[in-house]
Design a protein around this motif. Structure first.
Motif, mmCIF file in Angstrom:
data_model
loop_
_atom_site.group_PDB
_atom_site.id
_atom_site.type_symbol
_atom_site.label_atom_id
_atom_site.label_comp_id
_atom_site.label_asym_id
_atom_site.label_seq_id
_atom_site.Cartn_x
_atom_site.Cartn_y
_atom_site.Cartn_z
ATOM 1 N N UNK A 20 0.346 7.753 12.677
ATOM 2 C CA UNK A 20 -0.240 6.404 12.638
ATOM 3 C C UNK A 20 -1.744 6.430 12.889
ATOM 4 N N UNK A 21 -2.181 7.215 13.899
ATOM 5 C CA UNK A 21 -3.603 7.229 14.248
ATOM 6 C C UNK A 21 -4.437 8.116 13.338
ATOM 7 N N UNK A 22 -3.761 9.101 12.740
ATOM 8 C CA UNK A 22 -4.504 10.079 11.942
ATOM 9 C C UNK A 22 -4.532 9.717 10.460
ATOM 10 N N UNK A 23 -3.380 9.348 9.947
ATOM 11 C CA UNK A 23 -3.255 9.149 8.502
ATOM 12 C C UNK A 23 -3.168 7.661 8.143
ATOM 13 N N UNK A 44 0.858 -1.185 0.000
ATOM 14 C CA UNK A 44 0.000 0.000 0.000
ATOM 15 C C UNK A 44 0.898 1.241 0.000
ATOM 16 N N UNK A 45 0.659 2.115 -0.952
ATOM 17 C CA UNK A 45 1.333 3.417 -0.945
ATOM 18 C C UNK A 45 0.269 4.476 -0.721
ATOM 19 N N UNK A 46 0.508 5.351 0.228
ATOM 20 C CA UNK A 46 -0.495 6.347 0.585
ATOM 21 C C UNK A 46 0.223 7.616 1.008
ATOM 22 N N UNK A 47 0.146 8.607 0.116
ATOM 23 C CA UNK A 47 0.850 9.869 0.390
ATOM 24 C C UNK A 47 -0.113 11.027 0.223
ATOM 25 N N UNK A 48 -0.084 11.925 1.194
ATOM 26 C CA UNK A 48 -0.910 13.127 1.105
ATOM 27 C C UNK A 48 -0.232 14.167 0.223
ATOM 28 N N UNK A 49 -1.023 14.999 -0.420
ATOM 29 C CA UNK A 49 -0.409 16.040 -1.261
ATOM 30 C C UNK A 49 0.487 16.986 -0.466
ATOM 31 N N UNK A 50 0.032 17.396 0.711
ATOM 32 C CA UNK A 50 0.798 18.380 1.478
ATOM 33 C C UNK A 50 0.511 18.187 2.958
ATOM 34 N N UNK A 51 1.470 18.530 3.809
ATOM 35 C CA UNK A 51 1.264 18.320 5.246
ATOM 36 C C UNK A 51 0.181 19.244 5.793
ATOM 37 N N UNK A 52 -0.532 18.785 6.792
ATOM 38 C CA UNK A 52 -1.567 19.626 7.411
ATOM 39 C C UNK A 52 -0.905 20.715 8.249
ATOM 40 N N UNK A 53 -1.725 21.578 8.795
ATOM 41 C CA UNK A 53 -1.227 22.678 9.620
ATOM 42 C C UNK A 53 -0.681 22.150 10.942
ATOM 43 N N UNK A 54 0.140 22.974 11.564
ATOM 44 C CA UNK A 54 0.717 22.601 12.855
ATOM 45 C C UNK A 54 -0.385 22.346 13.884
ATOM 46 N N UNK A 55 -1.433 23.156 13.836
ATOM 47 C CA UNK A 55 -2.492 22.986 14.840
ATOM 48 C C UNK A 55 -3.218 21.663 14.627
ATOM 49 N N UNK A 56 -3.398 21.290 13.366
ATOM 50 C CA UNK A 56 -4.023 20.003 13.081
ATOM 51 C C UNK A 56 -3.163 18.872 13.627
ATOM 52 N N UNK A 57 -1.874 18.948 13.327
ATOM 53 C CA UNK A 57 -0.949 17.916 13.790
ATOM 54 C C UNK A 57 -1.024 17.755 15.308
ATOM 55 N N UNK A 58 -1.075 18.889 15.992
ATOM 56 C CA UNK A 58 -1.035 18.868 17.465
ATOM 57 C C UNK A 58 -2.137 18.007 18.061
ATOM 58 N N UNK A 66 -3.866 15.634 16.291
ATOM 59 C CA UNK A 66 -4.205 14.575 15.330
ATOM 60 C C UNK A 66 -4.032 13.167 15.893
ATOM 61 N N UNK A 67 -3.221 13.058 16.951
ATOM 62 C CA UNK A 67 -2.911 11.723 17.446
ATOM 63 C C UNK A 67 -1.684 11.135 16.785
ATOM 64 N N UNK A 68 -1.104 11.866 15.849
ATOM 65 C CA UNK A 68 0.118 11.382 15.193
ATOM 66 C C UNK A 68 -0.180 10.669 13.888
#
Lengths: 333, 333, 333, 333
Positions: free
Chosen positions: B170-173, B150-164, B166-168
């Protein structure tokens, strides 16, 4: 221009590949072939118009040999490459140098700087498609490399007897892919391996695995993934994808022709992929010999060299340790 | 035929996707939308011809609601799905159930059999291409599955606030890909993870990774490999390959049109891949809602269900543990 | 925003396509459907939530109709489009206007400027892939167009009764491709046609051909080639390639998913191509209706218009003359 | 095994191709090369280890010549092939036999049965991809052939001086495609041609065309379409598609490697297609020489033979007549 005079030691399958490469090159002349089995030596020698012998000393004493290809069984590699190097020739040695890192290190200690006259037979570095991906990565086309994905599957498992003396999947089969990973990543700092036994009861019985996924971390933090299987019904599955900030470069499987078929059942179907390493990698073997000739003439250190052969073996050992221990194994740079 | 009356809780980006799916379905009627932010609720409600409210109780008390979609922020999932299920409705809950497995287990204990009325929003199971691969694998076209990539890549990283929050990664993406692996492999027994920080200093600063390779072993010995990146310049990279004794089935990236260009610089070039999850997975979201309606009407347990949501979270937790400890983590079946 | 109120005249296969497009558009409202067969009108009307009638006058007298889609049998097109235009509505008329150029010209003379309120249903101009090729050609990506290649094959021949009243392959089937050639080339000045009867004895018996290659010369000297067949076992073969000084743009066939299979017999095989014009051209029909709504609201002349319908018919007539006479037929610009 | 002793007459570009094929074949020995320009003959002879001469009689009198390749300028073909055949050798003659059908017919009358010792150099019949399509068509994979589409575009127009003596696009360039059409269709009964001048003012000035579409009808009613252009920015465009009741077989363009690139601007882009006939058709030239050796040894009539060369020229003449007269030209079987 003078042709570089090549001797091939070992007239088995891979020795014949190198002999044919030498014959078809207009920069080389195949002058000698050696095999302890006289019939093999004679057959190749006569077909290729080269002198043949069952005594390796005769080759090493001959005046008309500039460079030596060691294509004999793995256990004889170190002995032959040592003698050939000491005789003043450059050497193209088939992979692996040896299955035992201790013996490799002893050879290395003994030869010292002379190891710089040894080129290692990692032919895939010379595959036109993989080499093009590498060249374009180096040229910055995808930015710094971040992820490398290698798929490498053999058409069918080897015989039980081959497996028994092969050194196992990591040292026998994946070692090509481990070298390919190093070709792209440079130094590798960590290895993680999982294996499977879904193909052959014989291989399981021999204590080996027949499928594996190994993940490597490069010194620059890049991740490389290698997927191996000892069986692939659609042929010799040899693919690679390099991914970075600016995009991806992929090398797809290759076919004998560009023909596709569309019918009631399916559309745009290609034929089987090139099924055997000799079909897929013929151009790679020829380019490899050509690079060997170039380095022989220039007197420069070949690439890949002895150290690359040793480094790939260290990674194979690390993969085996990771598989056994269930841990990521750190590798000294 | 009577339309299944749907309420959507949460009018953010993903809530609007579900609202649109309901409007475009001829088996559904969107009757209510809820969001604590009145403007959001109003906008979606008016655009879609549904009643809107800032009070979730009003939705749960309404007579014209058969089924509820929980598309609110993750921390509210458990509360809302619990109340909706207790009100007698079936629930389609966006992933993840929660970022904390302890809270998921508490919810599970509290709801008991009622969890069987909860469908989990792993939309990719309904992607026509992935679903077709799964169907053909189940039909035996490639023999027993041996390797899944499985290859799964997002176009662009989310915002810092989203990351904070997100659960990281593994749990988010990757949780989507972990569920996809389970979709093909069934139970997973071991997890091995490597991560990287090559994309975003912000993500590194938040203690998260932005690239990863995770290898899973299924109960049947199969190996699955998931490659993630938070950045992919050529679009939303979503691919999958299933490999077995009889061959391989691959789902390639998709493009808005079938147009290719050949010119002086390159040939047969496609346009960018579908770049955003809404473009790529619109058909998947619609098929997901349709399956939810079917299960609602039939009164049967949905698939994927609450247990699938929990199992994917357990794998994400195991991946994190593996990353931290540098070991393969065994997972209870 | 106010929705444009659409009436659909004719509730056969193509009428239903337009009715569905109107229902799924958020810029349209389907208010009326008409068919002389009451059961057909009723079924479509009830399914789509529109008033239905067997009297076309009732539609034309209704207050809630802004625009009319003529999707009735070909012989009724001129009568219905004339009455609809005279009633003040814009009209989207299915191709062809009529099979007889004399009747088309009489209609044209009678309507005068009112023909500028008629849009012709050449749906393929709105296919996202063909439209993208056209847009990029217009943008100069391949330089001035030099050669255009259109392949257009139906999955299976129509019934004998359909053939009998179809007007023949050029007017019934190729007329779409002739319009596509005009879409790219502009005015056509010469037509050369060869035909074949290799598919259906029924079609031969009806005096028609079931395969053809037509070559057109544009006013700018460009050459366009159209290949038609009434039968294609792998589906609805719809491809196009534009070639110019700077390269080529191609629109390939399309599949329901991006799945491919590799096995012992063949590799990288896609599934059948989208097999039916409704599958392949659903997005085109929707975009066509959307363009019709835009032109209706703006009060501007639609494209393609009545003159495009007439020009394509002239080319079909020229192709038939070329086929019969064995000569290149010059066409007045 | 004894090698067939080959002499090559003409040491220009194409003569060197044949000389290299002979050198690289293990069934051939290149014994003589001839060219009236001594420097050319000497260079090729010395590089290939063959005797060289500026006197063709010396070659024809030599004892060590079994077979002769005529690769001299077109106006000398008939003289050389006649003398070589009369000297008892088999001949592989480059296309065309001559630009003038009257001279071809005179040669044919003079040689009588001896023409059966002449093989024509339509190398594309031996291209592995085209040959595979042909073989699979013959095997019935697509049922009886109905439509054949050939695209053949040169990378760049030749010099004005070349054009002046070329015989025009049909006899010089398309003759290969006309032979390919005959290879698939067998006898051709009708020819229709349109031409264009969009590439080169020089070519227009020389009274020639630089683009063309020719449609052929086979004796079985099949239609074949050939599209030519003297310029193609993305390389040597050489494609073919055979279509029948049971499907289609296509031969796509070929690339030096299997590498593709995906980035911000485009995805899955291949490199340029093989750009020069020597790159694309090297395997074809080698297979052609091999077939020539086989037929020489067996004493059987070669295929393609003198009659195929004559038939292709007749089609080129018919195409020119069609272009000039604006009619379909019937061709005697």
């Amino acid at each position: 221009m003078t042709r570089t005079r090549i001797a091939v030691l070992g007239c088995g399958r891979i020795g014949r590949v190198h002999a044919d490469s030498a014959v078809s090159s207009d920069r080389a002349e195949l002058t000698w072939v050696f095999d302890p089995v006289g019939a093999a030596a004679q057959e190749v020698g006569m077909r290729c118009g080269a002198a043949w012998t069952t005594e390796v000393d005769e080759v090493l004493a001959a005046a008309d040999v500039d460079a030596v290809v060691v294509a004999s069984p793995t256990p004889t590699h170190i002995d032959l490459l040592t003698r050939a190097v000491r005789s003043g020739r450059t050497v193209l040695c088939e992979k692996p140098i040896d299955l035992d890192i201790a013996r490799v290190d002893a050879c290395r200690a003994e030869l010292g700087d002379l190891t710089e006259r040894v080129m290692l037979g990692f032919n895939r570095r010379f595959d036109p498609s993989f080499a093009e991906v590498r060249r374009r990565v180096e040229a910055g086309e995808i930015g710094p490399l971040e992820q490398l994905t290698i798929v490498s599957r053999d058409p069918a498992p080897p015989s039980a007897s081959y497996i028994a003396s092969s050194g196992g999947l990591f040292r026998d089969m994946m070692i090509h892919d481990l070298d390919m990973a190093r070709f792209f990543l440079g130094d590798v700092v960590a290895v993680s391996a999982l294996g499977s036994n879904l193909v052959s009861e014989e291989i399981r019985g021999a204590g080996d695995i027949d499928g594996a996924v190994v993940v490597l971390r490069g010194a620059g933090g890049q991740l490389a993934t290698i997927t191996n299987s000892r069986r692939c019904v659609y042929g010799y599955d040899q693919r690679l994808e390099a991914f970075g900030e600016l995009g991806a470069l992929s090398a797809a499987n290759q076919h004998a022709t560009s023909v596709t078929f569309s019918g009631a059942g399916h559309t745009a179907a290609s034929g089987p992929v090139l099924n055997f390493f000799l079909d897929r990698y013929t151009p790679a073997y020829r380019a490899e010999l050509d690079a060997f000739i170039t380095t022989t003439r220039a007197g420069t250190a070949p690439s890949p060299g002895f150290e690359d052969g040793r480094a790939a073996l260290l990674l194979a050992d690390a993969a085996e340790e990771s598989l056994r221990a269930g841990t990521v194994v750190e590798v000294g740079v």
